[in-house]
Design a protein around this motif. Sequence first.
Motif, PDB file in Angstrom:
ATOM      1  N   GLY A  79      -2.489  14.838  -0.010  1.00  0.00           N
ATOM      2  CA  GLY A  79      -3.857  15.257  -0.194  1.00  0.00           C
ATOM      3  C   GLY A  79      -4.407  15.051  -1.579  1.00  0.00           C
ATOM      4  O   GLY A  79      -3.935  14.245  -2.380  1.00  0.00           O
ATOM      5  N   GLY A  80      -5.464  15.846  -1.865  1.00  0.00           N
ATOM      6  CA  GLY A  80      -6.205  15.707  -3.108  1.00  0.00           C
ATOM      7  C   GLY A  80      -5.383  15.971  -4.350  1.00  0.00           C
ATOM      8  O   GLY A  80      -5.656  15.404  -5.404  1.00  0.00           O
TER       9      GLY A  80
ATOM     10  N   ARG B 141     -10.980   8.959   2.495  1.00  0.00           N
ATOM     11  CA  ARG B 141     -11.975   9.240   1.456  1.00  0.00           C
ATOM     12  C   ARG B 141     -11.896  10.687   0.985  1.00  0.00           C
ATOM     13  O   ARG B 141     -12.156  10.979  -0.185  1.00  0.00           O
ATOM     14  N   THR B 142     -11.499  11.604   1.878  1.00  0.00           N
ATOM     15  CA  THR B 142     -11.536  13.031   1.542  1.00  0.00           C
ATOM     16  C   THR B 142     -10.685  13.404   0.334  1.00  0.00           C
ATOM     17  O   THR B 142     -11.188  14.044  -0.605  1.00  0.00           O
ATOM     18  N   PRO B 143      -9.384  13.048   0.272  1.00  0.00           N
ATOM     19  CA  PRO B 143      -8.600  13.439  -0.906  1.00  0.00           C
ATOM     20  C   PRO B 143      -9.084  12.787  -2.198  1.00  0.00           C
ATOM     21  O   PRO B 143      -8.998  13.398  -3.271  1.00  0.00           O
ATOM     22  N   VAL B 144      -9.600  11.557  -2.103  1.00  0.00           N
ATOM     23  CA  VAL B 144     -10.127  10.890  -3.295  1.00  0.00           C
ATOM     24  C   VAL B 144     -11.371  11.619  -3.797  1.00  0.00           C
ATOM     25  O   VAL B 144     -11.519  11.895  -4.993  1.00  0.00           O
ATOM     26  N   ARG B 145     -12.265  11.974  -2.876  1.00  0.00           N
ATOM     27  CA  ARG B 145     -13.477  12.693  -3.248  1.00  0.00           C
ATOM     28  C   ARG B 145     -13.135  14.060  -3.827  1.00  0.00           C
ATOM     29  O   ARG B 145     -13.707  14.478  -4.845  1.00  0.00           O
ATOM     30  N   GLU B 146     -12.189  14.772  -3.210  1.00  0.00           N
ATOM     31  CA  GLU B 146     -11.771  16.084  -3.717  1.00  0.00           C
ATOM     32  C   GLU B 146     -11.209  15.963  -5.135  1.00  0.00           C
ATOM     33  O   GLU B 146     -11.511  16.785  -6.008  1.00  0.00           O
ATOM     34  N   ALA B 147     -10.398  14.943  -5.354  1.00  0.00           N
ATOM     35  CA  ALA B 147      -9.803  14.747  -6.677  1.00  0.00           C
ATOM     36  C   ALA B 147     -10.869  14.456  -7.721  1.00  0.00           C
ATOM     37  O   ALA B 147     -10.832  15.009  -8.841  1.00  0.00           O
ATOM     38  N   LEU B 148     -11.835  13.617  -7.392  1.00  0.00           N
ATOM     39  CA  LEU B 148     -12.890  13.262  -8.347  1.00  0.00           C
ATOM     40  C   LEU B 148     -13.773  14.470  -8.673  1.00  0.00           C
ATOM     41  O   LEU B 148     -14.208  14.646  -9.821  1.00  0.00           O
TER      42      LEU B 148
ATOM     43  N   ASP C 171      -8.652   2.133  -0.903  1.00  0.00           N
ATOM     44  CA  ASP C 171      -7.896   0.992  -0.395  1.00  0.00           C
ATOM     45  C   ASP C 171      -6.544   0.860  -1.098  1.00  0.00           C
ATOM     46  O   ASP C 171      -5.519   0.577  -0.462  1.00  0.00           O
ATOM     47  N   GLU C 172      -6.541   1.054  -2.404  1.00  0.00           N
ATOM     48  CA  GLU C 172      -5.318   0.890  -3.186  1.00  0.00           C
ATOM     49  C   GLU C 172      -4.262   1.929  -2.824  1.00  0.00           C
ATOM     50  O   GLU C 172      -3.077   1.614  -2.684  1.00  0.00           O
ATOM     51  N   LEU C 173      -4.695   3.176  -2.660  1.00  0.00           N
ATOM     52  CA  LEU C 173      -3.750   4.271  -2.437  1.00  0.00           C
ATOM     53  C   LEU C 173      -3.409   4.463  -0.957  1.00  0.00           C
ATOM     54  O   LEU C 173      -2.469   5.189  -0.626  1.00  0.00           O
ATOM     55  N   GLY C 174      -4.189   3.852  -0.089  1.00  0.00           N
ATOM     56  CA  GLY C 174      -3.914   3.977   1.334  1.00  0.00           C
ATOM     57  C   GLY C 174      -4.151   5.383   1.863  1.00  0.00           C
ATOM     58  O   GLY C 174      -3.410   5.873   2.721  1.00  0.00           O
ATOM     59  N   VAL C 175      -5.188   6.044   1.333  1.00  0.00           N
ATOM     60  CA  VAL C 175      -5.533   7.395   1.783  1.00  0.00           C
ATOM     61  C   VAL C 175      -6.972   7.400   2.290  1.00  0.00           C
ATOM     62  O   VAL C 175      -7.698   6.415   2.139  1.00  0.00           O
TER      63      VAL C 175
ATOM     64  N   THR D  10       0.831  -1.203   0.000  1.00  0.00           N
ATOM     65  CA  THR D  10       0.000   0.000   0.000  1.00  0.00           C
ATOM     66  C   THR D  10       0.863   1.250   0.000  1.00  0.00           C
ATOM     67  O   THR D  10       0.585   2.208  -0.722  1.00  0.00           O
ATOM     68  N   ARG D  11       1.948   1.220   0.802  1.00  0.00           N
ATOM     69  CA  ARG D  11       2.829   2.394   0.838  1.00  0.00           C
ATOM     70  C   ARG D  11       3.477   2.632  -0.512  1.00  0.00           C
ATOM     71  O   ARG D  11       3.668   3.759  -0.942  1.00  0.00           O
ATOM     72  N   ASN D  12       3.822   1.546  -1.230  1.00  0.00           N
ATOM     73  CA  ASN D  12       4.463   1.694  -2.530  1.00  0.00           C
ATOM     74  C   ASN D  12       3.517   2.293  -3.558  1.00  0.00           C
ATOM     75  O   ASN D  12       3.938   2.964  -4.489  1.00  0.00           O
TER      76      ASN D  12
END
Length: 238
Positions: free
Chosen positions: A16-17, A52-59, A46-50, A7-9
């Motif tokens: 962040g986003g 929900r907030t940065p993923v939602r911001e990016a989308l 799950d894949e990026l290990g972050v 996950t770290r890799n």
Amino acid sequence: MRDNSKTRNRRPKGSGGQAVYGLIQDRILSLKLLPGQEIDEKKLIDELGVSRTPVREALIRLAADGIVEIVPNQGIWVARLRTKDIPELLEALEICLRISYRWAAERHTRIDIQLMLEKCKKNNNTAASRRVSTIARFEIQFLEAIVRATHNRYAITGFRTILPSFLRLNYSLLSNEERARDDFNLLTMKIGRVHKEIVDAIAAGDIGKADDLALAYTNNIRERVTRYFESNDSVTTQ
């Protein structure tokens, strides 16, 4: 104990986003995520290990860019290219390329020409593989090398603005042509010859010929669009 090394890799560099935005954008532009493909938000988290907030911001940012569609309570998809948008896209592409080809012929450096020739070589090597996504991606890289030779950051920014839509259109056209033609290899070889002719005109500083080739390039895309139509599900009339 859970091994978090994988996950770290996979975790995007940066924070962040912004980092997540760049990663998803790259997957769309590289056609790892195809037009109309659903984006699994939870899987990304799950894949990026972050969180929900940065993923939602990016989308949300990608939706504002027009390359992601978010439908509340239904899902998230890579945006499909709409038929009604194609004429405006091709007009913008023609303006961008004709200016860029002319300025590249006038302002190019030796390094610029070397980069264009390098992209031509990659295109030719890729064509033999018949991998449509790779061919489409290297086609964009070739055009971007020309735009960079203008040495005008506003021209580069303008090209990158229309890049997502043009990449999806080019992918759709190539996919359709691969299904419809027995001589797809001949088509890709023709593209390679056209690229070499463009580089030769720019290297020679022939502004008039460079402009003619840019116009011929966009007219060729228009002709290819008229040959293909609603049978391809990467395009919608909505």
